[in-house]
Motif scaffolding. Structure first.
Motif, mmCIF file in Angstrom:
data_model
loop_
_atom_site.group_PDB
_atom_site.id
_atom_site.type_symbol
_atom_site.label_atom_id
_atom_site.label_comp_id
_atom_site.label_asym_id
_atom_site.label_seq_id
_atom_site.Cartn_x
_atom_site.Cartn_y
_atom_site.Cartn_z
ATOM 1 N N VAL A 141 27.379 11.264 -62.885
ATOM 2 C CA VAL A 141 26.170 11.108 -63.682
ATOM 3 C C VAL A 141 25.113 10.370 -62.880
ATOM 4 N N ASP A 142 23.868 10.504 -63.309
ATOM 5 C CA ASP A 142 22.767 9.733 -62.730
ATOM 6 C C ASP A 142 22.525 8.520 -63.613
ATOM 7 N N LEU A 143 22.180 7.389 -62.987
ATOM 8 C CA LEU A 143 22.054 6.138 -63.736
ATOM 9 C C LEU A 143 20.838 5.368 -63.263
ATOM 10 N N ALA A 144 20.089 4.831 -64.221
ATOM 11 C CA ALA A 144 18.949 3.962 -63.919
ATOM 12 C C ALA A 144 19.038 2.726 -64.794
ATOM 13 N N LEU A 145 18.598 1.587 -64.255
ATOM 14 C CA LEU A 145 18.651 0.324 -64.980
ATOM 15 C C LEU A 145 17.308 -0.370 -64.866
ATOM 16 N N THR A 227 32.221 7.176 -59.952
ATOM 17 C CA THR A 227 31.359 6.065 -60.358
ATOM 18 C C THR A 227 29.988 6.183 -59.704
ATOM 19 N N THR A 228 29.010 5.654 -60.398
ATOM 20 C CA THR A 228 27.663 5.517 -59.854
ATOM 21 C C THR A 228 27.116 4.183 -60.339
ATOM 22 N N THR A 229 26.245 3.592 -59.560
ATOM 23 C CA THR A 229 25.724 2.275 -59.911
ATOM 24 C C THR A 229 24.204 2.300 -59.945
#
Length: 642
Positions: A141-145, A227-229
């Motif tokens: 998945v793609d992740l943004a914070l 995992t993606t961070t």
């Protein structure tokens, strides 16, 4: 070699060949041999399954034979496993049943698979089916914070927003963990739909010894272990410093309209500080004083000129006490594109505010969990997502003003709409007319025989299991403080239903209306009906009548009189005292009504609006995300809504 030996050798070869042939035939199984249970798959289309994971799966079995089967279903395709939710299940002859379970594909399986399912009764196969299953390999998945706070102080609680996007066609289960500060992620696990995204709220506390900046990491792990961070840096304020920022740095606002942009300020000063916001496109701002060593949310309304055509950047000057901060926002006039109209399906984020700026509801986690003032009506909700609304004028699903604001908006557009109570949840008091005249039937005809009554619906006091045909059944009930007794004869008793006959005698009396005990007489009994006639007392003055026939708790005390009695009807007139009150038991609780005026035809009454937002002007800040054609089904809201 002599002839006998040659013959014996030929026989041995034939036996060997025959044995091999029989062995081969023993391994060949045809559907016709095992068709006593017919299986049906989920659909003609291939089911999509993520490699290394499980998904709900169902098959329907129909027993075509004349014997009961204890059914177990297994997959015969390597790498594909079906696990039913229950063990062996009985399947009666000529019956059908759905078998629910989970289908799992090994990590090594990929592509379109013709999966073979067998039905077994013990070790004997009694049915088979082939179902196409499309097994796809997981993708990360793609992740943004992002942090809505422009800065924070040591020991302060902060809220960040994580957005996770799923590039696959099938949904993925994602688990989240947090590093860099003590905190929680809500939810800790989420199902992200295929080719869609979802948001999670991260709440944590800045370590007391933090200085300069704090790096926070959010990790997302799918069910395949990938995992993606995503990282976010929180600036740490030194003593005496302040900071300001916008929750959204880019907005799309249509020419000639406005949008209340949410802002956040943080103060590490020892005293409270007033907040003002100015700028070329700022028409007004709504901010309280930020307390010492705290954060506060507020709003600056950006107005876009009616002739604006090109995107522009506007600067907002936010003043906290004696410190100024420039906040830049990129504005795109949303003048073109598809518009939301009736019979479209839209997704939108919203902030609902009262006149003082406090939030009573929102779909945006940063505002729900952030330091924005909250109204008493605000109720925190987990798993906040954009609101999905089917714009159907026959079933709007949201309040009128919110619906009207959505119609005409373009994708990506933001706007602020202020609704008066008539467009929202109505005035503070609602008014209605209750009839001042009630016409009662003087003669009532009821069925003498009641047939096919389910035994399960009979009153327990009938003790029907102990009764036989011809027995008398007695039923007692209380109404208006008086006991009523009814008798029936059991004329037929079946396995599941019964027939009853009402037992009455000509001239016997009963009570149809609680204010006239024993004033109703049996005047005729025909082959099919019993006829009752009510004669109220001639000298009766004012008495109590139920204003709501569905509730015996809503009564005007001593405010009703008999106006006329005919052969067919009894006419009542209600004359409650103006200014008097009465209470009706509603599902949301007791509701008190005030008698405003008594007329010839109606009694005009009013009551407090039971909705907590009734009588209030409301402001909605709306951002429309998507527009698509609505399904042919009914309309309304699909999520928590205004």
């Amino acid at each position: 070699m002599n002839t006998a030996l040659r013959v014996l050798g030929l026989v041995a070869v034939m036996v060997t060949v025959a044995g091999a042939t029989l062995g081969a035939y023993a391994l060949i199984e045809t559907d016709a041999q095992f068709a006593s249970v017919q299986l049906t798959g989920p659909s003609d289309d291939a089911t999509t399954l993520l490699a290394g994971s499980s998904a709900p799966f169902s098959l329907t079995g129909e027993n075509l034979g004349d014997a009961l089967h204890n059914v177990t279903i297994r997959s015969a395709t390597p790498g594909i496993v079906f696990e039913a939710f229950t063990g062996p299940t009985s399947l009666e002859a000529a019956a059908s049943k759905t078998f629910d379970g989970e289908l799992r594909a090994d990590d090594s399986v990929s592509g379109l698979q013709d999966v073979r399912f067998h039905v077994y009764d013990g070790d004997r196969r009694v049915g088979s089916i082939t179902v196409p299953i499309n097994v796809v390999q997981p993708q990360n998945v793609d992740l943004a914070l992002t942090s809505s706070l422009p800065a924070a102080m040591p020991g302060e609680e902060v809220t960040l927003t994580g957005e996770v996007s799923n590039p696959m066609e099938t949904s993925q289960e994602v688990t989240f963990t947090l590093e860099g500060m003590e905190g929680t992620v809500e939810p800790t696990q989420a199902t992200v739909p295929g080719e869609d995204s979802t948001t999670v709220s991260v709440t944590g506390v800045v370590p007391p010894d933090a200085s300069d900046a704090l790096d926070v990491t959010l990790t997302a792990e799918n069910q395949a272990g990938q995992t993606t961070t995503a990282d976010a840096t929180i600036l740490i304020l030194a003593p005496g410093e302040t900071a300001a920022g916008a929750v959204f740095e880019e907005v799309s606002i249509a020419p000639g309209t406005s949008y209340a942009l949410p802002l956040l300020v943080v103060s590490n000063q020892d005293d409270d500080a007033s907040v003002t916001v100015t700028g070329t496109h700022v028409s007004e701002h709504q901010f309280g004083a930020v307390p010492a060593q705290a954060a506060l949310g507020g709003y600056a309304t950006i107005e876009v000129p009616a002739d604006a055509q090109e995107p522009f950047t506007t600067t907002l000057t936010v003043t906290l006490g004696d410190q100024e901060h420039d906040v830049t926002v990129h504005v795109d006039p949303a003048a073109e594109g598809e518009q939301a109209d009736d019979n479209t399906l839209v997704e939108a984020d919203y902030v609902g505010r009262l006149a003082d700026g406090s939030i009573f509801d929102t779909s945006i986690p940063a505002l729900a969990h952030g330091p924005f003032p909250k109204a008493d009506q605000f109720q925190p909700r987990p798993g906040l997502q954009p609101l999905e609304v089917h714009l159907n004028p026959q079933q709007p699903g949201v309040v009128e003003g919110f619906y009207n604001a959505l119609v005409g908006m373009t994708e990506g557009e933001s706007q602020t709409a202020t609704l008066d109570p008539s467009e929202a949840y109505g005035p503070s008091r609602t008014h209605e007319n209750v009839t001042a005249v009630t016409e009662l039937d003087r003669r009532n005809q009821v069925d003498r025989f009641i047939t096919d009554i389910p035994i399960a619906q009979l009153p327990p006091e009938f003790e029907i299991e102990t009764k036989e045909e011809g027995d008398t059944l007695t039923y007692r009930t209380e109404q208006g403080g008086e006991e009523f007794v009814f008798e029936f004869e059991l004329t037929r008793k079946g396995a599941d239903t019964v027939d009853l006959e009402r037992l009455e005698d000509i001239g016997s009396t009963t009570t149809f209306y609680p204010m006239w005990p024993d004033a109703t007489e049996v005047v005729d009994i025909t082959s099919q009906h019993i006829v009752y006639e009510t004669t109220p007392p001639e000298d009766q003055g004012l008495f109590t009548w139920d204003v709501n026939p569905q509730s015996h708790h809503a009564q005007w005390e001593n405010a009703t009189r008999i106006e006329d009695v005919t052969n067919e009807h009894i006419l009542l007139r209600h004359i409650p005292e103006e200014g008097s009150t009465y209470t009706i038991a509603q599902h949301q609780g007791p509701q008190t009504f005030l008698v405003e005026n008594v007329g010839t035809e109606h009694v005009h009454v009013s009551t407090d609006n039971p909705h907590p937002l009734g009588g209030l002007s409301l402001t909605f800040d709306i951002t429309l995300h998507t527009i698509q054609d609505a399904p042919a089904m009914g309309g309304g809201m699909m999520g928590g809504a205004p």
